[in-house]
Design a protein around this motif. Structure first.
Motif, PDB file in Angstrom:
ATOM      1  N   SER A 168      48.170 -35.744  60.518  1.00 42.82           N
ATOM      2  CA  SER A 168      46.926 -36.200  59.891  1.00 42.82           C
ATOM      3  C   SER A 168      45.968 -35.056  59.591  1.00 42.82           C
ATOM      4  O   SER A 168      45.200 -35.118  58.630  1.00 42.82           O
ATOM      5  N   SER A 169      46.013 -34.014  60.404  1.00 44.95           N
ATOM      6  CA  SER A 169      45.098 -32.890  60.197  1.00 44.95           C
ATOM      7  C   SER A 169      45.599 -31.925  59.127  1.00 44.95           C
ATOM      8  O   SER A 169      44.886 -31.009  58.735  1.00 44.95           O
ATOM      9  N   GLY A 170      46.805 -32.135  58.652  1.00 46.30           N
ATOM     10  CA  GLY A 170      47.346 -31.292  57.587  1.00 46.30           C
ATOM     11  C   GLY A 170      48.281 -30.226  58.128  1.00 46.30           C
ATOM     12  O   GLY A 170      48.066 -29.690  59.210  1.00 46.30           O
ATOM     13  N   ILE A 171      49.294 -29.933  57.360  1.00 44.05           N
ATOM     14  CA  ILE A 171      50.288 -28.947  57.758  1.00 44.05           C
ATOM     15  C   ILE A 171      50.172 -27.748  56.822  1.00 44.05           C
ATOM     16  O   ILE A 171      50.258 -27.902  55.603  1.00 44.05           O
ATOM     17  N   PRO A 172      49.984 -26.555  57.379  1.00 47.11           N
ATOM     18  CA  PRO A 172      49.869 -25.377  56.522  1.00 47.11           C
ATOM     19  C   PRO A 172      51.209 -25.037  55.862  1.00 47.11           C
ATOM     20  O   PRO A 172      52.269 -25.397  56.388  1.00 47.11           O
ATOM     21  N   GLU A 173      51.153 -24.373  54.724  1.00 44.43           N
ATOM     22  CA  GLU A 173      52.384 -23.928  54.082  1.00 44.43           C
ATOM     23  C   GLU A 173      52.987 -22.808  54.914  1.00 44.43           C
ATOM     24  O   GLU A 173      52.281 -21.910  55.374  1.00 44.43           O
ATOM     25  N   ILE A 174      54.294 -22.877  55.101  1.00 42.94           N
ATOM     26  CA  ILE A 174      55.010 -21.895  55.903  1.00 42.94           C
ATOM     27  C   ILE A 174      56.174 -21.392  55.061  1.00 42.94           C
ATOM     28  O   ILE A 174      56.903 -22.194  54.467  1.00 42.94           O
ATOM     29  N   PRO A 175      56.361 -20.085  54.984  1.00 44.57           N
ATOM     30  CA  PRO A 175      57.466 -19.558  54.175  1.00 44.57           C
ATOM     31  C   PRO A 175      58.821 -20.083  54.650  1.00 44.57           C
ATOM     32  O   PRO A 175      59.071 -20.184  55.850  1.00 44.57           O
ATOM     33  N   TYR A 176      59.675 -20.444  53.680  1.00 48.82           N
ATOM     34  CA  TYR A 176      61.012 -20.921  53.996  1.00 48.82           C
ATOM     35  C   TYR A 176      61.742 -19.870  54.824  1.00 48.82           C
ATOM     36  O   TYR A 176      61.647 -18.678  54.556  1.00 48.82           O
ATOM     37  N   GLY A 177      62.450 -20.305  55.843  1.00 44.99           N
ATOM     38  CA  GLY A 177      63.222 -19.393  56.671  1.00 44.99           C
ATOM     39  C   GLY A 177      62.481 -18.883  57.895  1.00 44.99           C
ATOM     40  O   GLY A 177      63.056 -18.186  58.717  1.00 44.99           O
ATOM     41  N   LYS A 235      58.268 -19.563  65.884  1.00 46.69           N
ATOM     42  CA  LYS A 235      57.065 -18.873  65.417  1.00 46.69           C
ATOM     43  C   LYS A 235      56.056 -19.858  64.826  1.00 46.69           C
ATOM     44  O   LYS A 235      54.860 -19.628  64.861  1.00 46.69           O
ATOM     45  N   VAL A 236      56.552 -20.935  64.271  1.00 44.17           N
ATOM     46  CA  VAL A 236      55.706 -21.920  63.607  1.00 44.17           C
ATOM     47  C   VAL A 236      55.184 -22.964  64.590  1.00 44.17           C
ATOM     48  O   VAL A 236      54.038 -23.381  64.509  1.00 44.17           O
ATOM     49  N   CYS A 237      56.032 -23.381  65.514  1.00 48.77           N
ATOM     50  CA  CYS A 237      55.702 -24.468  66.437  1.00 48.77           C
ATOM     51  C   CYS A 237      55.861 -24.006  67.876  1.00 48.77           C
ATOM     52  O   CYS A 237      56.928 -24.163  68.467  1.00 48.77           O
TER      53      CYS A 237
END
Length: 82
Positions: free
Chosen positions: A41-50, A55-57
């Motif tokens: 709900s708060s929005g998901i930032p764009e994360i480069p593929y791969g 590192k992301v979560c």
């Protein structure tokens, strides 16, 4: 862990064929569901593929805790190209 087979009833099979999905209640703890919904709900930032999932979560997030690939030693999975 039980070794007995868990089969769908004929009604469950018919519902799956008609709807295209199975509902599995209580498979994911409600606390984790609530946190995931709040994150989405708060929005998901764009994360480069791969980008590696760890590192992301981080493990401190719902996605990081529910993921089996949350360590630096895990390899990233690739998506098929279309």
């Amino acid at each position: 862990m039980p070794t007995t087979k868990q089969l769908l009833t004929s009604i469950q099979v018919a519902r799956f064929v008609a709807q295209g999905f199975l509902r599995l209640d209580a498979v994911v703890p409600q606390e984790l569901n609530d946190e995931a919904i709040a994150t989405l709900s708060s929005g998901i930032p764009e994360i480069p593929y791969g980008t590696a999932l760890f590192k992301v979560c981080p493990v401190t997030t719902a996605t990081g805790r529910s993921s089996t690939t949350s360590s630096p030693s895990s390899s990233a999975t690739s998506r098929p190209t279309t």
